[in-house]
Design a protein around this motif. Sequence first.
Motif, PDB file in Angstrom:
ATOM      1  N   GLU A  83       0.842  -1.187   0.000  1.00  0.00           N
ATOM      2  CA  GLU A  83       0.000   0.000   0.000  1.00  0.00           C
ATOM      3  C   GLU A  83       0.880   1.242   0.000  1.00  0.00           C
ATOM      4  O   GLU A  83       1.863   1.316   0.746  1.00  0.00           O
ATOM      5  CB  GLU A  83      -0.901  -0.011   1.236  1.00  0.00           C
ATOM      6  CG  GLU A  83      -1.848  -1.200   1.259  1.00  0.00           C
ATOM      7  CD  GLU A  83      -2.622  -1.342   2.553  1.00  0.00           C
ATOM      8  OE1 GLU A  83      -2.318  -0.627   3.523  1.00  0.00           O
ATOM      9  OE2 GLU A  83      -3.529  -2.181   2.585  1.00  0.00           O
ATOM     10  N   VAL A  84       0.555   2.211  -0.855  1.00  0.00           N
ATOM     11  CA  VAL A  84       1.304   3.464  -0.916  1.00  0.00           C
ATOM     12  C   VAL A  84       1.045   4.240   0.364  1.00  0.00           C
ATOM     13  O   VAL A  84      -0.067   4.275   0.869  1.00  0.00           O
ATOM     14  CB  VAL A  84       0.882   4.307  -2.135  1.00  0.00           C
ATOM     15  CG1 VAL A  84       1.580   5.654  -2.127  1.00  0.00           C
ATOM     16  CG2 VAL A  84       1.187   3.585  -3.419  1.00  0.00           C
TER      17      VAL A  84
ATOM     18  N   THR B 265       6.892   4.912  -1.386  1.00  0.00           N
ATOM     19  CA  THR B 265       6.609   6.012  -2.304  1.00  0.00           C
ATOM     20  C   THR B 265       6.079   5.461  -3.623  1.00  0.00           C
ATOM     21  O   THR B 265       6.185   4.254  -3.903  1.00  0.00           O
ATOM     22  CB  THR B 265       7.884   6.824  -2.583  1.00  0.00           C
ATOM     23  OG1 THR B 265       8.828   5.968  -3.250  1.00  0.00           O
ATOM     24  CG2 THR B 265       8.490   7.368  -1.300  1.00  0.00           C
ATOM     25  N   GLN B 266       5.548   6.345  -4.429  1.00  0.00           N
ATOM     26  CA  GLN B 266       5.060   5.943  -5.749  1.00  0.00           C
ATOM     27  C   GLN B 266       6.212   5.379  -6.591  1.00  0.00           C
ATOM     28  O   GLN B 266       6.031   4.426  -7.332  1.00  0.00           O
ATOM     29  CB  GLN B 266       4.407   7.128  -6.463  1.00  0.00           C
ATOM     30  CG  GLN B 266       3.703   6.743  -7.745  1.00  0.00           C
ATOM     31  CD  GLN B 266       2.555   5.770  -7.524  1.00  0.00           C
ATOM     32  OE1 GLN B 266       1.809   5.874  -6.563  1.00  0.00           O
ATOM     33  NE2 GLN B 266       2.410   4.810  -8.415  1.00  0.00           N
ATOM     34  N   LYS B 267       7.408   5.932  -6.423  1.00  0.00           N
ATOM     35  CA  LYS B 267       8.574   5.443  -7.181  1.00  0.00           C
ATOM     36  C   LYS B 267       8.891   3.990  -6.806  1.00  0.00           C
ATOM     37  O   LYS B 267       9.134   3.154  -7.679  1.00  0.00           O
ATOM     38  CB  LYS B 267       9.790   6.331  -6.908  1.00  0.00           C
ATOM     39  CG  LYS B 267      11.004   5.904  -7.685  1.00  0.00           C
ATOM     40  CD  LYS B 267      12.192   6.797  -7.427  1.00  0.00           C
ATOM     41  CE  LYS B 267      13.335   6.301  -8.285  1.00  0.00           C
ATOM     42  NZ  LYS B 267      14.614   6.772  -7.904  1.00  0.00           N
TER      43      LYS B 267
ATOM     44  N   MET C 188       6.789   1.821  -5.591  1.00  0.00           N
ATOM     45  CA  MET C 188       5.688   1.007  -6.121  1.00  0.00           C
ATOM     46  C   MET C 188       5.914   0.683  -7.598  1.00  0.00           C
ATOM     47  O   MET C 188       5.684  -0.449  -8.029  1.00  0.00           O
ATOM     48  CB  MET C 188       4.353   1.728  -5.939  1.00  0.00           C
ATOM     49  CG  MET C 188       3.873   1.775  -4.509  1.00  0.00           C
ATOM     50  SD  MET C 188       3.397   0.167  -3.866  1.00  0.00           S
ATOM     51  CE  MET C 188       1.766   0.036  -4.548  1.00  0.00           C
ATOM     52  N   GLU C 189       6.355   1.654  -8.367  1.00  0.00           N
ATOM     53  CA  GLU C 189       6.604   1.430  -9.790  1.00  0.00           C
ATOM     54  C   GLU C 189       7.769   0.474 -10.004  1.00  0.00           C
ATOM     55  O   GLU C 189       7.723  -0.375 -10.891  1.00  0.00           O
ATOM     56  CB  GLU C 189       6.869   2.763 -10.487  1.00  0.00           C
ATOM     57  CG  GLU C 189       5.637   3.634 -10.578  1.00  0.00           C
ATOM     58  CD  GLU C 189       5.934   5.045 -11.072  1.00  0.00           C
ATOM     59  OE1 GLU C 189       7.091   5.335 -11.450  1.00  0.00           O
ATOM     60  OE2 GLU C 189       5.000   5.864 -11.064  1.00  0.00           O
TER      61      GLU C 189
ATOM     62  N   GLY D 247       4.350  -2.898  -7.288  1.00  0.00           N
ATOM     63  CA  GLY D 247       3.338  -2.901  -6.233  1.00  0.00           C
ATOM     64  C   GLY D 247       3.227  -4.172  -5.421  1.00  0.00           C
ATOM     65  O   GLY D 247       2.364  -4.283  -4.558  1.00  0.00           O
TER      66      GLY D 247
END
Length: 81
Positions: A52-53, A58-60, A62-63, A67
């Motif tokens: 979970e973000v 961070t979004q980075k 996750m990418e 995920g």
Amino acid sequence: MAQPNNTAPVENEQSRRFVTGDHVDITKEQGIPDCTGVISKKYVNSALVKLEVGGNITQKIMEEINGRYVVSYRNMKKSKA
């Protein structure tokens, strides 16, 4: 005649504590910071966790890991949330 493909993981003391769909806190796992997620699939000694973000994720990150991350049962506990 073909044998049936039994893909269910072998249960052990650590894996019995968790079921698919459990919210878990992940700590001390190499490769990712401490975070939370949901178990997507169980294996013998680990589980595939959809992260979970938020917090340390961070979004980075996750990418980079799409995920999801395979986490040892030793490094997770059921989330109180």
